[in-house]
Scaffold this motif. Structure first.
Motif, PDB file in Angstrom:
ATOM      1  N   UNK A 341      66.857 -80.213 -21.910  1.00 19.62           N
ATOM      2  CA  UNK A 341      65.510 -80.541 -21.053  1.00 19.62           C
ATOM      3  C   UNK A 341      64.303 -79.554 -21.465  1.00 19.62           C
ATOM      4  N   UNK A 342      64.661 -78.506 -21.867  1.00 20.21           N
ATOM      5  CA  UNK A 342      63.404 -77.550 -22.504  1.00 20.21           C
ATOM      6  C   UNK A 342      63.121 -78.275 -23.891  1.00 20.21           C
ATOM      7  N   UNK A 343      64.190 -78.595 -24.547  1.00 16.11           N
ATOM      8  CA  UNK A 343      63.792 -79.310 -25.825  1.00 16.11           C
ATOM      9  C   UNK A 343      62.834 -80.693 -25.744  1.00 16.11           C
ATOM     10  N   UNK A 344      63.190 -81.361 -24.741  1.00 15.93           N
ATOM     11  CA  UNK A 344      62.398 -82.733 -24.269  1.00 15.93           C
ATOM     12  C   UNK A 344      61.062 -82.178 -24.157  1.00 15.93           C
ATOM     13  N   UNK A 345      60.835 -81.067 -23.186  1.00 16.84           N
ATOM     14  CA  UNK A 345      59.550 -80.761 -22.975  1.00 16.84           C
ATOM     15  C   UNK A 345      58.802 -80.146 -24.141  1.00 16.84           C
ATOM     16  N   UNK A 346      59.570 -79.309 -25.082  1.00 17.47           N
ATOM     17  CA  UNK A 346      58.844 -79.039 -26.110  1.00 17.47           C
ATOM     18  C   UNK A 346      58.540 -79.881 -27.295  1.00 17.47           C
TER      19      UNK A 346
END
Length: 400
Positions: A341-346
């Motif tokens: 999910x951090x990757x999605x946001x990034x």
């Protein structure tokens, strides 16, 4: 196939619907609750941020409890959140319902993946995880059209009532079909204490392999979803599809997710690191080609399918890789969900920057390819660092 895996997949399907369904309902919800569409958008971003935090906090808080009981409790939380959304008289309670439902997301998939592994022989571990995630991938395909259809016919609240009912059925299925032994904690660490104690879980993060796998997960997801976030613009502004075509094109993408999940699970059980490296390389090449060929309708349809296929082919292997190197602690599995999910946001943020810089509607595809290449490099380093396979812990063993 063990019936418990079907119960886990049903739970994943309900949770996936909760995540994706709101996208097709935002205009209705905004009008009904008299808020702006920007404010309504927090029903999506608030959910995602809660998943990142909840995957770590809730997993740590429940790590010493029997896993079957935790899964049933998480589904109860999911039911409560969606029920609150269904009856919410105002925007604040609607947002609260979304947050409550999101708290179960990461921990369910993290702990659920460990339970899934115990239901099968060790050599089928990644395929077992893939079965659980099949519910999520199917929800990705059906979520938005399901919400739009039910919402259009009976109103947006009916959609959340339907998801609440699915949650109740999933909870009953988990209680009836997950064997008690599959949800117990029976592993001890070298000091004789419970391996699910918080201190032991945190010790697992001393492993460089855990951190490298989490980084590769974040970058792989970030590249795929960074591109995916702006695909509607690519399809309409570059390829020439109409806005009404976007829905079926997203179904093509979702179908790729479903197939990639299955293929990735099978491949990871044969040779995990090779499957992950090939999947990430395939995703990077696909996104780059997509940027080059986006003006072609035929190429775009093929490439959006391959984006989903290569992107989700990494999921089962990443989950089993991080939990193996963390010796089966639930917090590592939850951290993997947070990393995605951090990757999605990034990825979405970097893709948006490229658009804001005036680089065109294919720019997020190239940005996504670059992010995935970074993830491929990280995983290549990790793979070189594992000269010998990590032994399966007793807790991750199957029934044979």
């Amino acid at each position: 196939m063990p019936a418990g895996l079907i119960a886990l997949a049903l739970g994943g399907f309900g949770i996936g619907l909760t995540e994706f369904v709101i996208a097709g309902l935002l205009p209705q919800v905004a009008r009904s609750l008299t808020v702006s569409e920007a404010a309504a958008g927090w029903l999506i971003s608030g959910y995602a941020l809660t998943v990142v935090v909840g995957a770590l906090v809730v997993t740590a808080a429940t790590a010493a409890l029997p896993r079957k009981a935790v899964l049933i409790g998480l589904v109860a939380l999911f039911v409560a959140g969606n029920l609150l959304s269904a009856v919410a008289p105002d925007y604040r309670l609607m947002l609260l319902g979304r947050i409550v439902a999101a708290l179960c997301h990461g921990t369910f998939f993290g702990i659920g993946s460990l339970v899934a592994r115990r239901l099968v022989a060790p050599e089928r571990a990644s395929r077992a995880v893939a079965v659980m995630f099949a519910g999520l991938t199917v929800a990705n395909v059906l979520g938005v059209p399901f919400g739009a259809l039910v919402g259009e016919r009976w109103g947006w609240r009916a959609t959340f009532w339907a998801i609440t009912a699915i949650g109740v059925v999933a909870g009953i299925a988990l209680a009836a079909l997950i064997p008690s032994w599959a949800g117990t904690i029976d592993q001890a660490d070298g000091n004789g204490s419970s391996a699910d104690g918080l201190r032991a879980q945190l010790r697992a993060f001393r492993s460089g392999q855990v951190w490298l796998t989490l980084a590769a997960t974040a970058l792989g997801y970030g590249g795929m979803f960074g591109a995916f976030s702006y695909l509607a613009y690519t399809f309409t502004e570059v390829t020439g599809f109409s806005s009404t075509d976007v829905a079926w094109l997203l179904v093509v993408y979702g179908t790729g997710l479903v197939i990639g999940n299955v293929v990735g699970g099978r491949g990871a059980d044969r040779d995990r690191d090779r499957t992950l490296l090939v999947s990430l390389a395939g995703l990077a090449v696909t996104l780059a080609l997509f940027g080059l060929l986006a003006a072609s309708p035929v190429a775009s349809v093929v490439l959006v399918f391959l984006t989903g296929l290569f992107g989700f082919a990494t999921v089962p292997g990443m989950i089993t890789r991080v939990t193996d190197h963390a010796h089966g602690v639930p917090l590592a599995a939850g951290a993997n969900v947070s990393a995605s999910n951090v990757g999605n946001a990034l990825g979405a943020w970097l893709g948006g920057l490229a658009l804001s810089a005036g680089l065109g509607y294919t720019a997020p595809l190239y940005v996504g390819a670059a992010i995935v290449l970074a993830g491929l490099a990280v995983l290549a380093v990790a793979a070189r660092g594992t000269a010998r396979p990590v032994p399966e812990s007793a807790d991750l063993g199957g029934t044979g």
